[in-house]
Design a protein around this motif. Structure first.
Motif, short mmCIF file in Angstrom:
data_model
loop_
_atom_site.label_atom_id
_atom_site.label_comp_id
_atom_site.label_asym_id
_atom_site.label_seq_id
_atom_site.Cartn_x
_atom_site.Cartn_y
_atom_site.Cartn_z
N ILE A 105 0.83 -1.20 0.00
CA ILE A 105 0.00 0.00 0.00
C ILE A 105 0.87 1.26 0.00
CG2 ILE A 105 -1.82 1.23 1.25
CD1 ILE A 105 -2.63 -1.54 0.11
N LYS A 106 2.00 1.20 0.67
CA LYS A 106 2.89 2.36 0.78
C LYS A 106 3.40 2.81 -0.59
CE LYS A 106 6.85 4.07 3.33
NZ LYS A 106 7.93 3.77 4.28
N VAL A 107 3.81 1.85 -1.41
CA VAL A 107 4.30 2.17 -2.75
C VAL A 107 3.18 2.74 -3.61
CG1 VAL A 107 5.17 1.16 -4.90
CG2 VAL A 107 6.21 0.54 -2.74
N LEU A 108 2.03 2.09 -3.57
CA LEU A 108 0.91 2.54 -4.40
C LEU A 108 0.38 3.90 -3.96
CD1 LEU A 108 -1.02 -0.82 -4.83
CD2 LEU A 108 0.41 0.34 -6.50
N SER A 109 0.34 4.16 -2.65
CA SER A 109 -0.19 5.44 -2.17
C SER A 109 0.80 6.59 -2.38
CB SER A 109 -0.62 5.34 -0.71
OG SER A 109 0.49 5.03 0.11
N SER A 110 2.03 6.28 -2.75
CA SER A 110 3.00 7.34 -3.03
C SER A 110 2.79 7.94 -4.42
CB SER A 110 4.43 6.81 -2.90
OG SER A 110 4.70 5.89 -3.94
N ILE A 111 1.92 7.33 -5.22
CA ILE A 111 1.63 7.80 -6.57
C ILE A 111 0.61 8.93 -6.49
CG2 ILE A 111 0.69 7.15 -8.82
CD1 ILE A 111 1.66 4.26 -8.13
N SER A 112 0.83 9.98 -7.24
CA SER A 112 -0.07 11.13 -7.26
C SER A 112 -1.48 10.70 -7.68
CB SER A 112 0.46 12.18 -8.24
OG SER A 112 -0.44 13.25 -8.34
N GLY A 113 -2.47 11.05 -6.86
CA GLY A 113 -3.86 10.72 -7.16
C GLY A 113 -4.35 9.46 -6.49
N ILE A 114 -3.44 8.74 -5.80
CA ILE A 114 -3.83 7.51 -5.11
C ILE A 114 -3.51 7.66 -3.63
CG2 ILE A 114 -3.45 5.03 -4.88
CD1 ILE A 114 -2.70 4.93 -7.80
N GLY A 115 -4.54 7.57 -2.80
CA GLY A 115 -4.36 7.59 -1.36
C GLY A 115 -4.33 6.16 -0.83
N ALA A 116 -4.22 6.04 0.49
CA ALA A 116 -4.14 4.72 1.10
C ALA A 116 -5.40 3.90 0.85
CB ALA A 116 -3.89 4.86 2.60
N LYS A 117 -6.55 4.54 0.93
CA LYS A 117 -7.82 3.83 0.74
C LYS A 117 -7.95 3.31 -0.70
CE LYS A 117 -12.33 4.45 2.72
NZ LYS A 117 -13.28 5.40 3.28
N LYS A 118 -7.60 4.17 -1.66
CA LYS A 118 -7.69 3.76 -3.07
C LYS A 118 -6.64 2.70 -3.39
CE LYS A 118 -9.30 6.61 -6.00
NZ LYS A 118 -9.64 7.62 -6.98
N ALA A 119 -5.46 2.79 -2.76
CA ALA A 119 -4.42 1.78 -2.96
C ALA A 119 -4.90 0.42 -2.47
CB ALA A 119 -3.14 2.18 -2.23
N GLU A 120 -5.58 0.38 -1.33
CA GLU A 120 -6.14 -0.88 -0.83
C GLU A 120 -7.19 -1.41 -1.79
OE1 GLU A 120 -7.56 -0.76 3.23
OE2 GLU A 120 -5.83 0.43 3.84
N GLN A 121 -8.02 -0.52 -2.30
CA GLN A 121 -9.07 -0.92 -3.25
C GLN A 121 -8.44 -1.52 -4.50
OE1 GLN A 121 -11.22 2.44 -4.78
NE2 GLN A 121 -12.45 1.21 -6.18
N ILE A 122 -7.37 -0.92 -5.00
CA ILE A 122 -6.69 -1.43 -6.19
C ILE A 122 -6.10 -2.81 -5.92
CG2 ILE A 122 -4.69 -1.07 -7.70
CD1 ILE A 122 -5.25 1.95 -7.46
N CYS A 123 -5.47 -2.98 -4.76
CA CYS A 123 -4.89 -4.28 -4.41
C CYS A 123 -5.95 -5.37 -4.36
CB CYS A 123 -4.16 -4.21 -3.07
SG CYS A 123 -2.55 -3.42 -3.18
N VAL A 124 -7.07 -5.07 -3.72
CA VAL A 124 -8.15 -6.06 -3.60
C VAL A 124 -8.71 -6.39 -4.98
CG1 VAL A 124 -10.50 -6.40 -2.74
CG2 VAL A 124 -8.75 -5.46 -1.23
N ALA A 125 -8.92 -5.36 -5.80
CA ALA A 125 -9.53 -5.57 -7.12
C ALA A 125 -8.61 -6.31 -8.08
CB ALA A 125 -9.94 -4.23 -7.72
N LEU A 126 -7.31 -6.12 -7.95
CA LEU A 126 -6.38 -6.65 -8.95
C LEU A 126 -5.58 -7.88 -8.54
CD1 LEU A 126 -4.88 -3.40 -10.50
CD2 LEU A 126 -6.80 -4.76 -11.30
N LYS A 127 -5.61 -8.24 -7.25
CA LYS A 127 -4.76 -9.33 -6.79
C LYS A 127 -4.99 -10.63 -7.59
CE LYS A 127 -2.81 -11.48 -2.87
NZ LYS A 127 -1.80 -10.96 -2.05
N HIS A 128 -6.23 -11.03 -7.78
CA HIS A 128 -6.51 -12.26 -8.51
C HIS A 128 -6.25 -12.10 -10.01
CE1 HIS A 128 -7.94 -14.23 -4.95
NE2 HIS A 128 -8.75 -13.21 -4.70
#
Length: 162
Positions: A105-128
């Motif tokens: 989450i730390k790496v993903l939330s360091s991207i402009s436009g992505i916060g911690a909550k959205k980073a978690e959402q992306i991980c859950v949506a894309l893991k599989h």
């Protein structure tokens, strides 16, 4: 659909390049425009994205792995092409896939436009989806030892019925 465009780069802007092909200039949004050079002969992978309000927009990618990751990112609910380009500007495709697998989450939330909550959402949506992608396209893992190990692990677990 336009799959690729080959031509000469005539203009480079902040997040856009213009490729001229037989007198027609195609404006493409790209993640890293400074990786291109004026008058360079190139072939880019493309994606035509339709927005209800703005109409069609053409996105360009220097490799098929960039395009695959971009399409994976924008497949998430609430994530658009601008964030997709921001991710590719900040991380290469292999690093992004690794961040999803490791749920970093730390790496993903360091991207402009992505916060911690959205980073978690992306991980859950894309893991599989990422696990399936790595199983179907092993060439994406060739440049990273960690991703290669992950692919071996998922293949082993799949063969054991897990």
């Amino acid at each position: 659909m336009i799959a690729t465009i080959s031509g000469t780069i005539k203009s480079i802007k902040e997040q856009q390049i213009v490729i001229e092909q037989t007198g027609i200039g195609f404006e493409l949004f790209v993640a890293t425009p400074m990786s291109f050079a004026l008058q360079q002969q190139i072939t880019v992978q493309t994606h035509l994205h339709w927005n209800q309000e703005n109409g069609p927009t053409l996105y360009g990618f220097s490799s098929s792995s960039e395009k695959i990751v971009f399409l994976l990112i924008i497949s998430c609910s609430g994530i658009g092409p601008k964030i997709g380009l921001a991710v590719l500007n900040h991380l290469d495709p292999t690093s992004f896939l690794q961040a999803i697998i490791e749920e970093n989450i730390k790496v993903l939330s360091s991207i402009s436009g992505i916060g911690a909550k959205k980073a978690e959402q992306i991980c859950v949506a894309l893991k599989h989806k990422v696990a399936k992608l790595l199983k179907d396209q092993p060439d994406l893992t060739s440049s990273s030892t960690s991703l290669s190990l992950w692919k071996d692990l998922t293949d082993t677990l799949s063969s054991l019925g897990y």
